[in-house]
Design a protein around this motif. Structure first.
Motif, PDB file in Angstrom:
ATOM      1  N   PRO A 274       0.838  -1.210   0.000  1.00 31.25           N
ATOM      2  CA  PRO A 274       0.000   0.000   0.000  1.00 31.25           C
ATOM      3  C   PRO A 274       0.871   1.257   0.000  1.00 31.25           C
ATOM      4  O   PRO A 274       1.796   1.345   0.810  1.00 31.25           O
ATOM      5  N   PRO A 275       0.620   2.205  -0.903  1.00 31.78           N
ATOM      6  CA  PRO A 275       1.418   3.431  -0.875  1.00 31.78           C
ATOM      7  C   PRO A 275       1.029   4.286   0.331  1.00 31.78           C
ATOM      8  O   PRO A 275      -0.098   4.202   0.809  1.00 31.78           O
ATOM      9  N   ALA A 276       1.977   5.118   0.769  1.00 33.62           N
ATOM     10  CA  ALA A 276       1.706   5.934   1.952  1.00 33.62           C
ATOM     11  C   ALA A 276       0.785   7.104   1.619  1.00 33.62           C
ATOM     12  O   ALA A 276       0.269   7.774   2.492  1.00 33.62           O
ATOM     13  N   GLY A 277       0.579   7.341   0.347  1.00 36.63           N
ATOM     14  CA  GLY A 277      -0.313   8.423  -0.071  1.00 36.63           C
ATOM     15  C   GLY A 277      -0.509   8.270  -1.553  1.00 36.63           C
ATOM     16  O   GLY A 277       0.035   7.329  -2.149  1.00 36.63           O
ATOM     17  N   PHE A 278      -1.242   9.214  -2.135  1.00 37.40           N
ATOM     18  CA  PHE A 278      -1.537   9.008  -3.543  1.00 37.40           C
ATOM     19  C   PHE A 278      -0.797   9.929  -4.510  1.00 37.40           C
ATOM     20  O   PHE A 278      -1.080   9.905  -5.700  1.00 37.40           O
ATOM     21  N   PRO A 279       0.146  10.747  -4.050  1.00 33.16           N
ATOM     22  CA  PRO A 279       0.916  11.499  -5.038  1.00 33.16           C
ATOM     23  C   PRO A 279       1.656  10.522  -5.955  1.00 33.16           C
ATOM     24  O   PRO A 279       2.001   9.407  -5.533  1.00 33.16           O
ATOM     25  N   ALA A 280       1.897  10.970  -7.196  1.00 31.28           N
ATOM     26  CA  ALA A 280       2.467  10.083  -8.213  1.00 31.28           C
ATOM     27  C   ALA A 280       3.666   9.287  -7.701  1.00 31.28           C
ATOM     28  O   ALA A 280       3.746   8.073  -7.869  1.00 31.28           O
ATOM     29  N   ASP A 281       4.592   9.969  -7.044  1.00 33.36           N
ATOM     30  CA  ASP A 281       5.818   9.258  -6.726  1.00 33.36           C
ATOM     31  C   ASP A 281       5.653   8.246  -5.606  1.00 33.36           C
ATOM     32  O   ASP A 281       6.375   7.254  -5.554  1.00 33.36           O
ATOM     33  N   LYS A 282       4.701   8.476  -4.728  1.00 33.32           N
ATOM     34  CA  LYS A 282       4.478   7.487  -3.661  1.00 33.32           C
ATOM     35  C   LYS A 282       3.990   6.178  -4.282  1.00 33.32           C
ATOM     36  O   LYS A 282       4.422   5.092  -3.907  1.00 33.32           O
ATOM     37  N   VAL A 283       3.077   6.295  -5.249  1.00 38.51           N
ATOM     38  CA  VAL A 283       2.552   5.095  -5.902  1.00 38.51           C
ATOM     39  C   VAL A 283       3.659   4.446  -6.735  1.00 38.51           C
ATOM     40  O   VAL A 283       3.876   3.233  -6.694  1.00 38.51           O
ATOM     41  N   ARG A 284       4.383   5.263  -7.470  1.00 37.52           N
ATOM     42  CA  ARG A 284       5.400   4.697  -8.355  1.00 37.52           C
ATOM     43  C   ARG A 284       6.563   4.093  -7.562  1.00 37.52           C
ATOM     44  O   ARG A 284       7.138   3.097  -7.973  1.00 37.52           O
ATOM     45  N   ASP A 285       6.876   4.674  -6.396  1.00 36.87           N
ATOM     46  CA  ASP A 285       7.920   4.071  -5.552  1.00 36.87           C
ATOM     47  C   ASP A 285       7.556   2.626  -5.224  1.00 36.87           C
ATOM     48  O   ASP A 285       8.386   1.719  -5.289  1.00 36.87           O
TER      49      ASP A 285
END
Ligand code: BG6
Length: 510
Positions: A274-285
């Motif tokens: 699960p990403p820590a948030g939904f900004p692009a880089d959090k998801v892509r990380d």
């Protein structure tokens, strides 16, 4: 009565919101090509139709052939009429195309870029505002670096008081080394934050739903790991052949065309934390982490983990169709695979030991894209002696297309005096739950590029990680003298693919 009901707002479509978008000028390189006709311009029309396009929007088409502005507009009008998801409204159509311009030019010719620059400036001057600029590269891949460099030479990579972005189509490179080189050349001109590498699968509603499904429900997370999941099967089957695309496809093959990008992205959505948030880089990380956890096979182990195939003649939809080698434009001794299947493992705490089976192919029995999560059987089935019918471990299927939804197979008691069990399905379908047709992937992605949201685009390190997975397979297939297994068009694919499956696993029937 019927009218009164029709006038009620539809509560199920609530939340289909429109997002603000800055005035934008979009330049499509490869404007007379197939993708532009079939997908890009119809997507623009549907955005306009839904009121999602910015109020002020300009379109410039650039291609090699000579053409007047008016002829370009006529071609685009026809393309929209033919390929639009919704029947075109003449007013919306005319408004979309009234400003459209066409610039003929060779992609390596500085003069073409000078013309693009002055057309963009003209739009700004006429409107008295500075439009954001998007350069959409929808050309053959060999032109990607050339166009990027020429944009740089023409100083079009930045515009004062507005954002400039570049959208790059697939294929992004043809192996790890060429993808790295392309990234290097692109990033010499543009900053990573300006680069939007397209993978149109990420724009599909059903693909975005994988994250919603996993991270907005508590019930799946406890089973989403090696303790409960036996294996994952990802299928992207097509019944079509290569059509008129031999020039591209014979150089690419199924592994590059679908697995390196679309299918590994599906895997990443299923496998990520699960990403820590939904900004692009959090998801892509998170996606990069899971892709990097896939162990690429050693070149010598490729025959044990990957199978290729090529379609022979056969019957599809009741019609006889030619084999791949008989298709126009295919080299007569071509070894290009039109089918590819892989067994991959994701080496991390969540997934160690769970096989991920991926398969894709042209001219298979039907078109279907789905992710089937096969759970382990119950530890002990007490009802066996009672004549149960076909008890199967639970299976959760995320249906990407053409059916869109999710099904869960459960075991249920057959009504009657005895305790007999058989599998039943629990189903969610987009069509019935939302009463609205899903937008085309390109609509969402073009809109996101205009809004500067890169969540659904592939970052440079992600491209690298994706190619690392398939590179050894490409290398082995290129070097080996082994014959390419054939499968009849319209079939389930080559039988050799069964050998990839471990234990009692079976490919889901197409
Ligand atoms: C493209 C491939 O990226 O995806 C094509 O180049 C393939 O070969 C297509 O047919 C499939 O896309 P979709 O959206 O129809 O599943």
């Amino acid at each position: 009565m019927a009218t009164a009901v029709a006038e009620q707002p539809n509560p199920l479509t609530e939340g289909l919101e429109r997002l603000p978008v800055h005035p934008t000028s979009l330049v499509i390189f490869g404007a007379t090509g197939d993708l532009s006709h079939r997908k890009l311009v119809p997507a623009l029309y549907n955005l306009a139709h839904d009121g999602s396009l910015p109020e002020r929007f300009n379109l410039i088409g650039v291609s090699r052939s000579e053409k007047a502005h008016e002829d370009y507009r006529a071609d685009m009008r026809e393309a929209i009429q033919k390929f639009s998801r919704t029947p075109p409204d003449p007013d919306v159509l005319e408004k979309l195309l009234e400003n459209a311009k066409y610039i003929p030019g060779l992609f390596d010719d500085d003069a073409a870029y000078a013309k693009v620059a002055s057309a963009l400036d003209e739009y700004d001057q006429e409107a008295g505002i500075v439009f954001n600029r998007i350069f959409y590269l929808s050309t053959a891949p060999e032109f990607f670096p050339v166009i990027v460099e020429k944009l740089g030479t023409a100083r079009l990579q930045h515009c004062e008081h507005a954002e400039t972005r570049v959208v790059i189509e697939k294929p992004f490179g043809r192996d790890l080394a060429s993808a790295r080189e392309l990234n290097r050349r692109v990033l010499e001109v543009f900053d990573e934050s300006q680069v939007f590498r397209i993978d149109h699968y990420l724009g599909k509603e059903t693909v975005q739903n994988i994250m919603a499904f996993r991270f907005a429900n508590t019930m799946f997370e406890p089973i989403w790991n090696r303790n409960t999941i036996d294996h994952v099967q990802i299928t992207a089957a097509e019944d079509i052949g290569i059509g008129t695309r031999a020039g591209y496809y014979d150089q690419a093959g199924a592994l590059r065309d679908l697995i390196q990008n679309h299918m590994l992205e599906l895997l990443a959505n299923v496998g990520m934390e699960p990403p820590a948030g939904f900004p692009a880089d959090k998801v892509r990380d998170e996606k990069v982490k899971v892709i990097e956890s896939i162990q690429p096979p050693r070149v010598e182990d490729v025959p044990k983990t990957a199978v290729r195939g090529q379609y022979a003649s056969g019957v599809v939809g009741g019609e006889p169709v030619p084999g791949y080698l008989e298709e126009k434009g295919v080299r007569e001794d071509s070894k290009t695979e039109t089918y590819a299947a892989l067994r991959l493992e994701v080496s991390n705490w969540r997934w160690a030991g769970v096989p991920f089976y991926l398969r894709t192919g042209k001219r298979l029995a039907r078109k279907v894209t789905e992710i089937a999560i096969q759970l382990k059987p119950v530890p002990y089935l007490a009802f066996q002696a009672q004549g149960s019918l076909g008890v199967q471990p639970n299976e959760l299927v995320l249906m990407v297309q053409p059916d869109e939804g999710v099904t869960v197979s459960l075991s249920a008691k057959i009504p009657g005096a005895r305790m007999r069990i058989r599998p039943v399905n629990m189903e969610f379908h987009y069509g019935t739950s939302f009463l609205s047709a899903s937008p085309e992937a390109y609509e969402r992605l073009i809109l996101d590029a205009m809004r500067g949201d890169a969540t659904l685009f592939t970052r440079n390190d992600e491209v690298d990680a994706l190619w690392r997975v398939v590179d050894p397979v490409l290398q082995y297939w290129q070097e080996t003298d082994d014959p390419v297994p054939q499968y009849p068009a319209g079939s389930q694919g080559p039988e050799e693919a069964n050998a990839l499956l471990r234990d009692a696993a079976q490919w889901r029937p197409l």
